[in-house]
Design a protein around this motif. Structure first.
Motif, mmCIF file in Angstrom:
data_model
loop_
_atom_site.group_PDB
_atom_site.id
_atom_site.type_symbol
_atom_site.label_atom_id
_atom_site.label_comp_id
_atom_site.label_asym_id
_atom_site.label_seq_id
_atom_site.Cartn_x
_atom_site.Cartn_y
_atom_site.Cartn_z
ATOM 1 N N CYS A 128 41.240 58.126 47.218
ATOM 2 C CA CYS A 128 40.281 59.219 47.383
ATOM 3 C C CYS A 128 38.870 58.674 47.542
ATOM 4 N N GLU A 129 38.042 59.480 48.213
ATOM 5 C CA GLU A 129 36.622 59.186 48.327
ATOM 6 C C GLU A 129 35.863 60.228 47.524
ATOM 7 N N MET A 130 34.988 59.767 46.649
ATOM 8 C CA MET A 130 34.235 60.686 45.816
ATOM 9 C C MET A 130 33.156 61.377 46.647
ATOM 10 N N ILE A 131 33.064 62.684 46.494
ATOM 11 C CA ILE A 131 32.016 63.490 47.119
ATOM 12 C C ILE A 131 30.846 63.614 46.145
ATOM 13 N N SER A 132 31.180 63.868 44.879
ATOM 14 C CA SER A 132 30.172 63.889 43.818
ATOM 15 C C SER A 132 30.852 63.522 42.503
ATOM 16 N N PRO A 133 30.217 62.866 41.597
ATOM 17 C CA PRO A 133 28.791 62.569 41.540
ATOM 18 C C PRO A 133 28.388 61.261 42.205
ATOM 19 N N ARG A 134 29.347 60.435 42.674
ATOM 20 C CA ARG A 134 29.014 59.143 43.281
ATOM 21 C C ARG A 134 29.546 59.103 44.714
ATOM 22 N N PRO A 135 28.844 59.716 45.659
ATOM 23 C CA PRO A 135 29.340 59.808 47.040
ATOM 24 C C PRO A 135 29.709 58.449 47.630
ATOM 25 N N GLY A 136 30.870 58.436 48.306
ATOM 26 C CA GLY A 136 31.315 57.241 49.000
ATOM 27 C C GLY A 136 32.167 56.289 48.184
ATOM 28 N N TYR A 137 32.223 56.474 46.876
ATOM 29 C CA TYR A 137 33.001 55.592 46.010
ATOM 30 C C TYR A 137 34.489 55.844 46.267
ATOM 31 N N LEU A 138 35.254 54.786 46.601
ATOM 32 C CA LEU A 138 36.691 54.896 46.849
ATOM 33 C C LEU A 138 37.472 54.408 45.645
ATOM 34 N N PHE A 139 38.528 55.126 45.302
ATOM 35 C CA PHE A 139 39.403 54.658 44.241
ATOM 36 C C PHE A 139 40.767 55.322 44.326
ATOM 37 N N ARG A 140 41.711 54.728 43.623
ATOM 38 C CA ARG A 140 43.077 55.246 43.560
ATOM 39 C C ARG A 140 43.179 56.143 42.333
ATOM 40 N N THR A 141 43.829 57.291 42.495
ATOM 41 C CA THR A 141 44.019 58.197 41.366
ATOM 42 C C THR A 141 45.489 58.578 41.261
ATOM 43 N N LYS A 142 45.932 58.799 40.042
ATOM 44 C CA LYS A 142 47.309 59.211 39.781
ATOM 45 C C LYS A 142 47.442 60.720 39.966
ATOM 46 N N HIS A 143 48.648 61.148 40.273
ATOM 47 C CA HIS A 143 48.908 62.580 40.426
ATOM 48 C C HIS A 143 48.518 63.366 39.182
#
Length: 126
Positions: free
Chosen positions: A36-51
């Protein structure tokens, strides 16, 4: 949560263990997780998230406004700025008009149904 309805481009909320909650856009779908790409609070930050950390965003009038829809006078009908497809909102769910539309109550469902009916992705001005 049933994650089968989530796909690339959908907006979600995440409450990751030990991390800040955020509004995310799904970039890639994997069997047990999403990139996923964060929209807020840290725009542009990419990370993997669990279901288990993912949450659907309830559709509200504010989200319809973010999608470029405007409320018509009195009848619960919302129209987009291009006149592509109108949306009938009942307060906690809605359907796209003049189509074989499925009821939607969450932002990702709204996105998916809009794309199914128009062939185009809808973007939110957040």
């Amino acid at each position: 949560m049933n994650i089968e309805g989530f796909r690339e481009g959908n907006l979600i909320k995440v409450y990751p263990e030990g991390h800040q909650e955020g509004l995310l856009a799904i970039k890639e779908v994997f069997g047990s997780s999403f990139i996923c790409e964060m929209i807020s609070p840290r725009p542009g930050y990419l990370f993997r998230t669990k279901h288990s950390e993912m949450n659907a965003i309830p559709l509200t009038e504010d989200w319809l406004l973010y999608a470029g829809y405007l409320k018509e006078e009195g009848d619960g009908v919302w129209t987009d700025d291009l006149g592509t497809v109108s949306f009938l909102w009942s307060g906690n769910k809605g359907t796209f008009q003049n189509h074989d539309s499925q009821p939607v109550g969450y932002v990702h469902e709204f996105q998916n149904e809009y794309e199914r009916l128009t062939g185009e992705r809808i973007y939110f001005a957040i």
